[in-house]
Enzyme design. Structure first.
Site, PDB file in Angstrom:
ATOM      1  N   TYR A  37      87.370   5.685  54.617  1.00 42.02           N
ATOM      2  CA  TYR A  37      86.078   4.996  54.543  1.00 42.02           C
ATOM      3  C   TYR A  37      84.935   5.922  54.943  1.00 42.02           C
ATOM      4  O   TYR A  37      83.796   5.745  54.533  1.00 42.02           O
ATOM      5  CB  TYR A  37      86.043   3.766  55.467  1.00 42.02           C
ATOM      6  N   LYS A  92      58.922  11.305  39.318  1.00 45.22           N
ATOM      7  CA  LYS A  92      58.166  11.782  40.474  1.00 45.22           C
ATOM      8  C   LYS A  92      58.747  13.087  41.023  1.00 45.22           C
ATOM      9  O   LYS A  92      59.942  13.176  41.293  1.00 45.22           O
ATOM     10  CB  LYS A  92      58.191  10.701  41.572  1.00 45.22           C
ATOM     11  N   PRO A 130      59.255  14.362  46.022  1.00 41.68           N
ATOM     12  CA  PRO A 130      60.390  14.579  46.932  1.00 41.68           C
ATOM     13  C   PRO A 130      61.003  15.977  46.749  1.00 41.68           C
ATOM     14  O   PRO A 130      61.398  16.616  47.722  1.00 41.68           O
ATOM     15  CB  PRO A 130      61.387  13.491  46.537  1.00 41.68           C
ATOM     16  N   CYS A 141     103.800   8.386  47.729  1.00 38.93           N
ATOM     17  CA  CYS A 141     103.888   8.541  49.181  1.00 38.93           C
ATOM     18  C   CYS A 141     104.177   7.195  49.850  1.00 38.93           C
ATOM     19  O   CYS A 141     105.286   6.703  49.741  1.00 38.93           O
ATOM     20  CB  CYS A 141     102.633   9.224  49.717  1.00 38.93           C
ATOM     21  N   HIS A 201     102.401  14.049  46.519  1.00 37.22           N
ATOM     22  CA  HIS A 201     101.168  13.590  45.860  1.00 37.22           C
ATOM     23  C   HIS A 201     100.928  14.349  44.551  1.00 37.22           C
ATOM     24  O   HIS A 201     100.222  15.356  44.541  1.00 37.22           O
ATOM     25  CB  HIS A 201      99.969  13.808  46.782  1.00 37.22           C
ATOM     26  N   GLU A 222      99.068  13.677  42.191  1.00 39.26           N
ATOM     27  CA  GLU A 222      97.654  13.599  41.763  1.00 39.26           C
ATOM     28  C   GLU A 222      96.876  14.834  42.200  1.00 39.26           C
ATOM     29  O   GLU A 222      95.832  15.142  41.608  1.00 39.26           O
ATOM     30  CB  GLU A 222      96.996  12.322  42.295  1.00 39.26           C
TER      31      GLU A 222
HETATM   32  N1  GLN Z   1     101.913   6.815  56.130  1.00 38.53           N
HETATM   33  C1  GLN Z   1     102.965   7.428  55.413  1.00 38.53           C
HETATM   34  C2  GLN Z   1     103.507   8.658  56.125  1.00 38.53           C
HETATM   35  O1  GLN Z   1     102.856   9.228  56.946  1.00 38.53           O
HETATM   36  C3  GLN Z   1     102.537   7.787  54.010  1.00 38.53           C
HETATM   37  C4  GLN Z   1     101.437   8.790  53.964  1.00 38.53           C
HETATM   38  C5  GLN Z   1     100.747   8.833  52.627  1.00 38.53           C
HETATM   39  O2  GLN Z   1     100.813   7.908  51.838  1.00 38.53           O
HETATM   40  N2  GLN Z   1     100.035   9.915  52.379  1.00 38.53           N
HETATM   41  O3  GLN Z   1     104.586   9.071  55.842  1.00 38.53           O
END
Ligand code: GLN
Length: 549
Positions: free
Chosen positions: A54, A188, A191, A382, A508, A510
């Protein structure tokens, strides 16, 4: 020695400095230069690894295991090259280095000060990547907005570098906002004038001004900005809002941002940019032939930056499949046994997102069960993979109290457990299992089909793992571990061979998806969703036909 381009930001934050830096880098790379991009962030955290999504969006992890700003993700996705620990530096890291040196006695007798000690360390790191001949051009994005107290030492370091290096080795690009006042029907420039003035007061004068704007800049406006900000009119660059970030390099090419930077850098001979692949990707992205709807099950869905790399991977994978990927965000905290059918109706695939902590996990487990039982393509990343393991244990193996020790430390059935080497760790920052690890894939598995190989490396960021005490039981009952780290025995991939597409990965994927090299798992997941959608449509039309007969 490399040449250096600095990108600063004025007026407001969130103008997209990262995308402008990445687009400029892309154009220079397309003209044959070796380019890298780094980001200097003014906050005190040593890295963003301890920040809540966040606060700062996704934490991007590099091959060498650095927890970094999400802009590094854009750099990699645009350039198709890896970044590293050296590409993201924070005020915290600078101070940590200087204070450690002070404790070691390196400044003995001297008063340690912001200028020169902190600025010297900033300069050392700003110039570092350009030292070993690996890069022709190093682009440095300075986080924050000009005028912030905390970014002053960075700006001062830029001033000193501008002063120390030959004129044609440094370019400063300043990104600002030109607001459009609807009532007055006017753009404008004030700024921008103020922000350039503020930058100039610190001794840094921009060579190029990139103007974010909703309306085109006419020649008068360009002249005015140029005159009052003391840059040539052709160095006032229009950056119109684009329909996709991947369009921005082409917009910048049209505005000659790269040519103007090269002129200042004394580069007069350069080839036409080779953007064939990039344009091919954009064409596919803009003119999809079909559409799939994917449910993204997560708990940070209010903030899109929290899942940045996942969303971008969908874009890459969608383009290669010539399908528009519509992502429907589903808040895992509010999924229950009663509403799951309704909440997940109309989807062609389900991605259960990574995450930390208890909140929203039961909803994720319910979502996995739905996908598993309905034959809906499922992809868990994950924590998403860990939830799939827990779901299988509870509902197929009948271990009703199966859990992860992250959520329930005293569970009698920890099918997901803290990794051995993690148990003794007390410090939070940079202590997870981070960065690239190899994984061996089982021959004949779905994973092998997806990757087309049995040897991969992927990036990690977690403390918990699949508990191998339960491996036999899972495998005997249909959930296979199809990817394993051979050195540690850690399970990296699980899949259900009897399901049309059900795969969970501890890493991951991604983080390695780029425009030119989309992540295979995302590509196959979208292909599976397409197939699911087609089957669904065929079924509906044959039912309708029957009804009309
Ligand atoms: N919370 C989980 C862990 O630490 C998965 C972490 C995540 O999704 N990056 O293993």
């Amino acid at each position: 020695m490399a040449k250096y381009i600095f990108v600063t930001g004025g007026v407001t934050s969130s103008l997209g400095k990262g995308i402008i830096a990445a687009s400029l880098a892309k154009l220079l790379q397309a003209r044959g230069f070796k380019v890298t991009i780094q980001k200097f962030d003014p906050y005190i955290n040593v890295d963003p690894g301890t920040l809540n999504p966040y606060e700062h969006g996704e934490c991007y992890v590099t091959e060498d295991g650095a927890e970094t700003d999400l802009d590094l993700g854009h750099y990699e996705r645009f350039l198709n090259t890896y970044t590293s620990q050296a590409n993201n530096v924070t005020t915290g890291r600078i101070y940590q280095t200087v204070i450690n040196k002070e404790r070691a006695g390196e400044f003995l007798g001297k008063t340690v000060q912001v200028v020169p000690h902190i600025t010297d360390e900033i300069k050392r790191r700003m110039l570092l990547l350009g030292k070993d001949g690996k890069f022709d051009i190093v682009i440095t994005e300075i986080g924050g907005t000009v005028g912030d107290i905390e970014s002053l030492p960075f700006i001062e370091a830029v001033r000193q570098i501008q002063w120390e290096l030959p004129d044609d080795d440094v370019v400063v690009v300043h990104l600002t906002l030109i607001p459009y006042l609807k009532a007055a029907k006017e753009l404008k420039t004030k700024p921008t004038q103020h922000s350039v003035k503020m930058l100039s007061e610190t001794g840094v004068h921009p060579d190029v001004i990139v103007c974010r704007t909703e309306e085109p800049l006419n020649n008068d406006i360009r002249r005015k900005i140029g005159l009052f900000c003391n840059v040539k009119p052709d160095a006032v660059i229009e950056a119109m809002d684009a329909s996709t970030i991947y369009e921005v390099p082409l917009l910048m090419l049209r505005e000659k941002l790269d040519v103007i930077c090269m002129r200042k850098l004394g580069i007069s001979v350069y080839p036409e940019p080779d953007l064939e692949k990039w344009k091919g990707f954009l064409d596919k992205l803009k003119y999809p032939k079909s559409k799939v709807t994917i449910g993204l099950i997560g708990k940070y869905i209010e903030l899109q930056d929290a899942y940045k790399s996942i969303l971008e991977s969908f874009i890459h994978a969608g383009a290669i499949n010539e399908a528009k990927v519509q992502v429907v965000n589903v808040h895992s905290e509010f999924i229950t046994d009663e509403n799951v059918g309704e909440k997940l109706s109309g989807l062609d695939g389900l991605l259960v997102a990574p995450g930390f902590g208890h909140r929203g996990t039961e909803g994720k487990i319910i979502a996995v069960q739905f996908a598993r039982e309905q034959g809906l393509p499922f992809f868990g990343i994950c924590l998403g993979m860990q939830m799939a393991v827990i779901e299988y244990a509870r509902n197929v193996l009948g271990i009703k109290d199966a859990h992860s020790t992250e959520m329930e430390p005293d569970t009698a059935n920890p099918v997901i457990n803290m990794m051995e080497e993690q148990k003794k760790i007390k410090m939070m920052g940079g202590t997870m299992r981070l960065g690239a690890y190899p994984c061996d894939i089982t021959k004949g598995s779905l994973a092998e089909k997806i990757y087309g190989t049995t040897q991969i490396t992927e990036r990690h960021r977690h403390r918990y793992e699949f508990n191998n005490d339960y491996l036999e039981q899972f495998e005997a009952n249909g959930l296979k571990a199809s990817g394993v780290n051979v050195d540690t025995g850690l399970v990296e991939i699980v899949e259900i061979p009897t399901h049309p597409f059900f795969i969970g990965v501890q890493y991951h994927p991604e983080l390695k998806s780029t425009v030119e090299r989309p992540a295979p798992l995302f590509v196959s997941f979208i292909a599976a969703a397409k197939k699911y959608n087609e089957t669904k449509s065929n079924l509906i039309s044959s039912l309708l036909q029957k009804e009309t007969v």
